[in-house]
Structure formats: structure tokens, C-alpha cells
Design a protein around this motif. Structure first.
Motif, PDB file in Angstrom:
ATOM      1  N   ILE A 117       0.843  -1.203   0.000  1.00  0.00           N
ATOM      2  CA  ILE A 117       0.000   0.000   0.000  1.00  0.00           C
ATOM      3  C   ILE A 117       0.875   1.249   0.000  1.00  0.00           C
ATOM      4  O   ILE A 117       0.646   2.188  -0.779  1.00  0.00           O
ATOM      5  N   GLU A 137       1.096   3.958  -3.023  1.00  0.00           N
ATOM      6  CA  GLU A 137       0.744   5.350  -2.701  1.00  0.00           C
ATOM      7  C   GLU A 137       1.835   6.295  -3.193  1.00  0.00           C
ATOM      8  O   GLU A 137       1.547   7.354  -3.761  1.00  0.00           O
ATOM      9  N   PRO A 146      -3.919   4.859  -7.008  1.00  0.00           N
ATOM     10  CA  PRO A 146      -5.013   4.783  -6.031  1.00  0.00           C
ATOM     11  C   PRO A 146      -5.859   3.513  -6.160  1.00  0.00           C
ATOM     12  O   PRO A 146      -6.374   3.010  -5.153  1.00  0.00           O
ATOM     13  N   ASP A 147      -6.044   3.003  -7.386  1.00  0.00           N
ATOM     14  CA  ASP A 147      -6.855   1.789  -7.559  1.00  0.00           C
ATOM     15  C   ASP A 147      -6.224   0.596  -6.852  1.00  0.00           C
ATOM     16  O   ASP A 147      -6.906  -0.185  -6.181  1.00  0.00           O
ATOM     17  N   THR A 205      -4.025   0.766  -4.408  1.00  0.00           N
ATOM     18  CA  THR A 205      -4.052   1.055  -2.974  1.00  0.00           C
ATOM     19  C   THR A 205      -5.390   0.655  -2.371  1.00  0.00           C
ATOM     20  O   THR A 205      -5.451   0.021  -1.310  1.00  0.00           O
ATOM     21  N   GLU A 206      -6.467   0.995  -3.068  1.00  0.00           N
ATOM     22  CA  GLU A 206      -7.814   0.669  -2.583  1.00  0.00           C
ATOM     23  C   GLU A 206      -8.043  -0.833  -2.531  1.00  0.00           C
ATOM     24  O   GLU A 206      -8.611  -1.355  -1.563  1.00  0.00           O
ATOM     25  N   GLU A 207      -7.600  -1.539  -3.563  1.00  0.00           N
ATOM     26  CA  GLU A 207      -7.776  -2.992  -3.584  1.00  0.00           C
ATOM     27  C   GLU A 207      -6.982  -3.661  -2.468  1.00  0.00           C
ATOM     28  O   GLU A 207      -7.479  -4.561  -1.789  1.00  0.00           O
ATOM     29  N   GLU A 256      -6.048  -2.341   0.332  1.00  0.00           N
ATOM     30  CA  GLU A 256      -6.673  -2.014   1.623  1.00  0.00           C
ATOM     31  C   GLU A 256      -7.859  -2.934   1.897  1.00  0.00           C
ATOM     32  O   GLU A 256      -8.101  -3.319   3.041  1.00  0.00           O
ATOM     33  N   SER A 257      -8.564  -3.313   0.839  1.00  0.00           N
ATOM     34  CA  SER A 257      -9.684  -4.243   1.025  1.00  0.00           C
ATOM     35  C   SER A 257      -9.180  -5.642   1.393  1.00  0.00           C
ATOM     36  O   SER A 257      -9.815  -6.357   2.179  1.00  0.00           O
TER      37      SER A 257
END
Length: 291
Positions: A267, A271, A276-277, A279-281, A283-284
Motif C-alpha cells: 500500500i 501510494e 489509487p486503484d 491502494t484501494e484494492e 486495503e480491502s
């Protein structure tokens, strides 16, 4: 769904109406990984950039869904295999990863170390054997040139390039050591990840103080070619970082904790790179392990 119906659905993926596209996408994704070869074939025979982009995104979505489900299963398994966890994270970026290639490399390194070990060696001598085989013979080492690159966190890249960051090199080291029944485990030190060689007779004693780290014989720094050090060096390191000493900075951690840290490293890397895509995945995926 028969092939003709599936191909008809795929042909509608370039519909300009977002509502129609979303409905078709949901339908295709629900069919699972079996539809990926058909989607790939459609991509290869298409000259429509929008259709190709949407197919790529759908394939990635299907593969990500599989990784998320497998990671969830891994988290529920009490064994928490470190190798399996690290491979799952690699498959996030490399869904077609050849796992057998990595396991063969591990077996070769393990065999080379096993030939040099015997029961008469001390813990320190056994560590020196691992260090020699891993860093001299197989030439693993720290990636100082691209320290923060996400590639350093994917175990397949580490085995291919022989370069990694402190965490990924520690994962490789621990996987091999534990496969040889050597009690070497991760230590979640801030800003740096290291290993600890524990007493073989790690059996809880009556009224034992769980914070007592006398059962750790010494620490190992795989990023520095397996350099051995003591608790005093951790004290000095924490003082340099202006951090208060905590038991977790000295104690061994779980494989679950290691994979969480691996995801956090990724992550941070993405970053810094502005993805961002991803990073979001990631984080999930981290949320799956923290539930």
C-alpha cells in the motif's frame, strides 16, 4: 451459459449506456474464472479500445475476487502457512504465477542447507550455514537501489531477481528455516523487519512470564546478509527512532501479522507511485485479515 450466449454478452460490453454495461459486467463476473479464456479470446480479436479496456477490467475483477476469497480462507485456517500467504499476495499482481517454479527453488535451497546441517551444530552455527547457502551460494541480497519498489514485496520477484526488502528477505529466510524444523520466526520491528532464533525447547513453564524474551537466543537481519545481533541492538535502534520499547518489538509475531505487514508495505509503495486503484484494492485485502 453456452458459448454463444456468453459471446453475445461480451459483444455488448462496449455499450455506451453505463447502466447496460454495469448489468452485463455483473452477469459475466458472476460466472467466475471459467469465462476468462473466452474473454481473452474476445480481447485478442477486438480492435475496439473501449471493449478491450472493459474486458481487461473484468478479467482483473474476477481474478481479484478469487484472491480475496482465497485470502479469506487462508486467514480462517489456523496454520496460516507463510508461503501460501506470500504467494496469494503475489498472485494479486501476477494471477498466472507459476507456483511450482517457486516451490522447486525453495526445495533446492532447502536441500543445499540440509546437506550442511547436523545435530551437533549450535544454533549460531546453523544460522551461519543458512547465511552461506542463501547469500553466498544462491546470492540473495537486499535491494538497496529500489528499496521502496512494490516488486520487492512479491515473493516471486524476490526468487527471480534474488533481491528484496527486509520483510521479503525475512519471509524467504523464515520459510526455508522452518521447513528444516529450525525455530526461526519474524519480529515486527518498526521501520525494519528481522527474525529471531528461539530456544528449541519453547515449552511454556508454570507461571512463566510471557514478556520474558530469554527464550530468544539471538536476532537475525536477513537484509544485512543474516547478521546476528542481540536485544541491545534493538534497544539502540528504538532509541534512534525515539520510540518507547514495547514487548511486540522484541517478541516473535504470527504469520498473519507478517502478511498484514506485507500488504501495508505494498500500500505504501503504490501510494508513493500514485496508484489509487491498487491502494484501494490492497486495503480491502488488508481488511479481510483484520476482521
Amino acid at each position: 451459459m453456452n458459448p454463444n450466449e456468453l459471446n453475445a454478452l461480451i459483444s455488448l460490453l462496449d455499450d455506451p449506456d453505463e447502466g447496460v454495461f454495469s448489468h452485463i459486467k455483473t452477469k459475466i463476473v458472476s460466472l467466475g474464472e471459467d469465462v476468462i479464456p473466452v474473454l481473452e479470446n474476445a480481447w485478442e480479436h477486438s480492435f475496439n479500445p473501449l471493449l478491450q479496456t472493459r474486458i481487461e477490467n473484468i478479467i482483473h475483477g474476477i481474478q481479484f475476487q478469487r484472491i480475496a476469497e482465497e485470502l479469506k480462507s487462508w486467514a480462517k485456517n489456523s496454520e496460516h502457512s507463510l508461503l501460501e500467504g506470500a504467494l496469494l499476495i503475489s498472485q494479486y499482481q501476477y494471477p498466472d504465477l507459476d507456483v511450482s517454479k517457486i516451490t522447486k527453488q525453495i526445495e533446492q535451497i532447502k536441500h543445499d542447507i540440509w546437506l550442511e546441517l547436523n545435530d551437533n551444530l549450535t544454533a549460531l552455527e546453523k544460522t551461519r550455514v543458512i547465511n552461506h547457502i542463501l547469500f553466498d551460494v544462491h546470492q540473495f541480497g537486499g535491494n538497496t537501489a529500489n528499496y521502496y519498489a512494490p516488486q520487492n514485496s512479491y515473493i516471486n520477484n524476490v526468487f527471480e531477481s534474488k533481491k528484496g526488502n527486509p520483510l521479503s528477505l525475512s519471509i524467504v529466510y523464515a520459510i526455508i528455516a522452518q521447513s528444516l524444523a529450525l525455530p526461526i520466526y519474524g519480529v515486527n520491528l518498526p521501520e525494519h523487519f528481522v527474525l529471531a532464533y528461539k530456544d528449541n525447547f519453547d515449552i511454556p513453564l508454570p507461571n512463566e512470564n510471557k514478556e520474558d524474551k530469554s527464550r530468544i537466543l539471538f536476532y537475525i537481519n536477513p537484509f544485512s546478509r543474516g547478521a546476528v545481533f542481540s536485544r541491545k541492538e534493538i534497544d539502540a535502534f528504538l532509541k534512534q527512532l525515539k520510540l518507547e520499547p514495547k514487548a511486540e518489538f522484541y517478541n516473535t509475531c504470527s504469520n498473519l501479522d507478517i502478511i498484514k505487514r506485507l500488504i501495508r508495505n505494498l500500500i505504501n509503495s503504490y501510494e508513493k507511485l500514485g496508484y489509487p486503484d491498487k491502494t484501494e484494492e490492497l486495503e480491502s485485502l488488508l481488511n479481510i485479515l483484520t476482521l
